[in-house]
Scaffold this motif. Sequence first.
Motif, mmCIF file in Angstrom:
data_model
loop_
_atom_site.group_PDB
_atom_site.id
_atom_site.type_symbol
_atom_site.label_atom_id
_atom_site.label_comp_id
_atom_site.label_asym_id
_atom_site.label_seq_id
_atom_site.Cartn_x
_atom_site.Cartn_y
_atom_site.Cartn_z
ATOM 1 N N LEU A 1 -2.403 -5.276 -13.194
ATOM 2 C CA LEU A 1 -1.861 -4.100 -12.508
ATOM 3 C C LEU A 1 -2.107 -2.804 -13.263
ATOM 4 O O LEU A 1 -2.093 -1.724 -12.668
ATOM 5 C CB LEU A 1 -0.346 -4.258 -12.300
ATOM 6 N N GLN A 2 -2.323 -2.894 -14.576
ATOM 7 C CA GLN A 2 -2.540 -1.666 -15.329
ATOM 8 C C GLN A 2 -3.822 -0.959 -14.883
ATOM 9 O O GLN A 2 -3.998 0.237 -15.111
ATOM 10 C CB GLN A 2 -2.612 -1.967 -16.823
ATOM 11 N N LYS A 3 -4.718 -1.675 -14.202
ATOM 12 C CA LYS A 3 -5.946 -1.060 -13.700
ATOM 13 C C LYS A 3 -5.711 -0.312 -12.396
ATOM 14 O O LYS A 3 -6.355 0.698 -12.130
ATOM 15 C CB LYS A 3 -7.005 -2.147 -13.487
ATOM 16 N N GLY A 4 -4.791 -0.800 -11.573
ATOM 17 C CA GLY A 4 -4.532 -0.112 -10.315
ATOM 18 C C GLY A 4 -3.592 -0.896 -9.423
ATOM 19 O O GLY A 4 -3.610 -2.123 -9.420
ATOM 20 N N LEU A 5 -2.749 -0.192 -8.666
ATOM 21 C CA LEU A 5 -1.765 -0.836 -7.797
ATOM 22 C C LEU A 5 -2.343 -1.187 -6.436
ATOM 23 O O LEU A 5 -2.106 -2.257 -5.909
ATOM 24 C CB LEU A 5 -0.542 0.070 -7.629
ATOM 25 N N GLY A 6 -3.104 -0.288 -5.829
ATOM 26 C CA GLY A 6 -3.817 -0.628 -4.615
ATOM 27 C C GLY A 6 -3.137 -0.322 -3.294
ATOM 28 O O GLY A 6 -1.979 0.096 -3.213
ATOM 29 N N THR A 7 -3.897 -0.587 -2.238
ATOM 30 C CA THR A 7 -3.509 -0.240 -0.873
ATOM 31 C C THR A 7 -2.263 -0.987 -0.412
ATOM 32 O O THR A 7 -1.364 -0.404 0.205
ATOM 33 C CB THR A 7 -4.667 -0.544 0.090
ATOM 34 N N ILE A 8 -2.211 -2.286 -0.669
ATOM 35 C CA ILE A 8 -1.078 -3.081 -0.191
ATOM 36 C C ILE A 8 0.224 -2.599 -0.830
ATOM 37 O O ILE A 8 1.266 -2.545 -0.176
ATOM 38 C CB ILE A 8 -1.314 -4.576 -0.457
ATOM 39 N N HIS A 9 0.154 -2.234 -2.097
ATOM 40 C CA HIS A 9 1.350 -1.709 -2.772
ATOM 41 C C HIS A 9 1.799 -0.403 -2.114
ATOM 42 O O HIS A 9 2.997 -0.205 -1.870
ATOM 43 C CB HIS A 9 1.055 -1.480 -4.256
ATOM 44 N N ALA A 10 0.838 0.486 -1.839
ATOM 45 C CA ALA A 10 1.180 1.767 -1.203
ATOM 46 C C ALA A 10 1.794 1.542 0.172
ATOM 47 O O ALA A 10 2.795 2.171 0.533
ATOM 48 C CB ALA A 10 -0.066 2.641 -1.095
ATOM 49 N N ILE A 11 1.197 0.634 0.951
ATOM 50 C CA ILE A 11 1.729 0.332 2.284
ATOM 51 C C ILE A 11 3.110 -0.294 2.184
ATOM 52 O O ILE A 11 4.026 0.060 2.941
ATOM 53 C CB ILE A 11 0.760 -0.602 3.045
ATOM 54 N N GLY A 12 3.282 -1.221 1.249
ATOM 55 C CA GLY A 12 4.575 -1.888 1.096
ATOM 56 C C GLY A 12 5.683 -0.913 0.762
ATOM 57 O O GLY A 12 6.780 -0.974 1.349
ATOM 58 N N CYS A 13 5.419 0.007 -0.178
ATOM 59 C CA CYS A 13 6.431 1.012 -0.533
ATOM 60 C C CYS A 13 6.761 1.896 0.667
ATOM 61 O O CYS A 13 7.935 2.224 0.906
ATOM 62 C CB CYS A 13 5.925 1.868 -1.692
ATOM 63 N N ALA A 14 5.734 2.273 1.427
ATOM 64 C CA ALA A 14 5.955 3.134 2.588
ATOM 65 C C ALA A 14 6.763 2.419 3.663
ATOM 66 O O ALA A 14 7.703 2.989 4.238
ATOM 67 C CB ALA A 14 4.610 3.597 3.148
ATOM 68 N N LEU A 15 6.427 1.166 3.935
ATOM 69 C CA LEU A 15 7.151 0.414 4.962
ATOM 70 C C LEU A 15 8.604 0.175 4.543
ATOM 71 O O LEU A 15 9.514 0.242 5.381
ATOM 72 C CB LEU A 15 6.460 -0.920 5.221
ATOM 73 N N GLU A 16 8.836 -0.097 3.264
ATOM 74 C CA GLU A 16 10.210 -0.295 2.796
ATOM 75 C C GLU A 16 11.011 0.992 2.923
ATOM 76 O O GLU A 16 12.203 0.964 3.260
ATOM 77 C CB GLU A 16 10.206 -0.775 1.350
ATOM 78 N N THR A 17 10.379 2.127 2.666
ATOM 79 C CA THR A 17 11.064 3.411 2.795
ATOM 80 C C THR A 17 11.457 3.661 4.245
ATOM 81 O O THR A 17 12.584 4.071 4.540
ATOM 82 C CB THR A 17 10.152 4.548 2.300
ATOM 83 N N VAL A 18 10.546 3.395 5.151
ATOM 84 C CA VAL A 18 10.811 3.629 6.576
ATOM 85 C C VAL A 18 11.842 2.638 7.106
ATOM 86 O O VAL A 18 12.765 3.013 7.840
ATOM 87 C CB VAL A 18 9.502 3.516 7.391
ATOM 88 N N ALA A 19 11.694 1.365 6.714
ATOM 89 C CA ALA A 19 12.604 0.327 7.211
ATOM 90 C C ALA A 19 13.957 0.359 6.505
ATOM 91 O O ALA A 19 14.946 -0.157 7.036
ATOM 92 C CB ALA A 19 11.961 -1.050 7.039
#
Length: 383
Positions: A254-272
Amino acid sequence: MTLITYVTRVHFADGVLEEALWSEIEVNRKKRPLIITDEHHLNSELFERLLAGLPVRTSLEVFSDIPDIPNETAAKEIATAFRQTERDLLIAFGRNTAIDLAKIARISIAHTEPLETFSYASGGSRRIGTNLPDLYAVPSIQGFGAAVSAHAPVILTSGERTRLMCKKLVPTMTICDPTLTLGAGRIESASAGADAMGRCIEAYLSPGFNPPADGIALDGLGRVVGNLHKVLDEDSVQARRELMAASLNGALALQKGLGTIHAIGCALETVAGRRLDPGALSRLLLPAVLQFNADAAQEKYITLKQVLKSGEDRSPARCVADFLYTLPLPESLAEMGINEQEIKIAAELAASDLAAVQSPRALSSPSLFSIMKSALSNEIQVN
């Protein structure tokens, strides 16, 4: 040898929990730990093993009121308990939420400022001091995303969600004991494996230059491919060990990069407004993410095909979709309680997430919406 030093100190061996915990506490002369765990683990045989690893002279306190998503209020409660009872160590045991909350609590213990002061997005990482209390992480099967990582999500007292990210947040020491995952249910095991696969692939595809992390990610991916379905069919220590190693690799990479799925997951959790299973999200989103990035990472996809054993006629996206298809996890975002209006809002949030810039191909709100839309009703079309 059971001790690995990469990012942090990691004890990894079958049945190592008690020995490693006892030796770390003794060598570092700790006497008054505060244990952070959820109610599920607090009333388990695994928690009894954790207690058995504490030296006899140890005086302990326990915090088990773990919120669905780590928040500033809980972190301040832990900080208050830590100071008032004169603790000298934090031990986080169990799932990602417990470990991430412990990381956040370290900041609240060492600093009196609001946590928004230390938000990564606002450059607050540099304000995190060096006087954080030691944190020992003991992950269960769904705890590896946080066990060796330098970041943690947090809901501020204002209700806003942000991310704290700093190398100082990495747990001081982590204990990886495969026997702690024996008896885990099929859903938990499938989620852990899918999550590890997503982390390994996205770390490898991240455009940053980090050859050791690439090697770790590919090794982890190979272990998932070779052992995830075995774990679902047989509860053997050997298969559990391999899956735990894959999860550890995914977290280290993970120290190299978090990625698209992480960004989507955080966004969906915020909305939900609630936590969503990261393994279930990986299972639904990873094939579409792989297809989206295919043209931008052609050379890396050659290696992915070799590790995935996809053959000449199947793309990595198709191979991953087939591999994850039979897992006992939700088959659509709709089944997870997400609707189209929510993914429209989440697409805007994810596009501004710093994790999204670590994609091989540039992401936008429309492309993120398209990725989520394909998973909304299980309409993912991959070549």
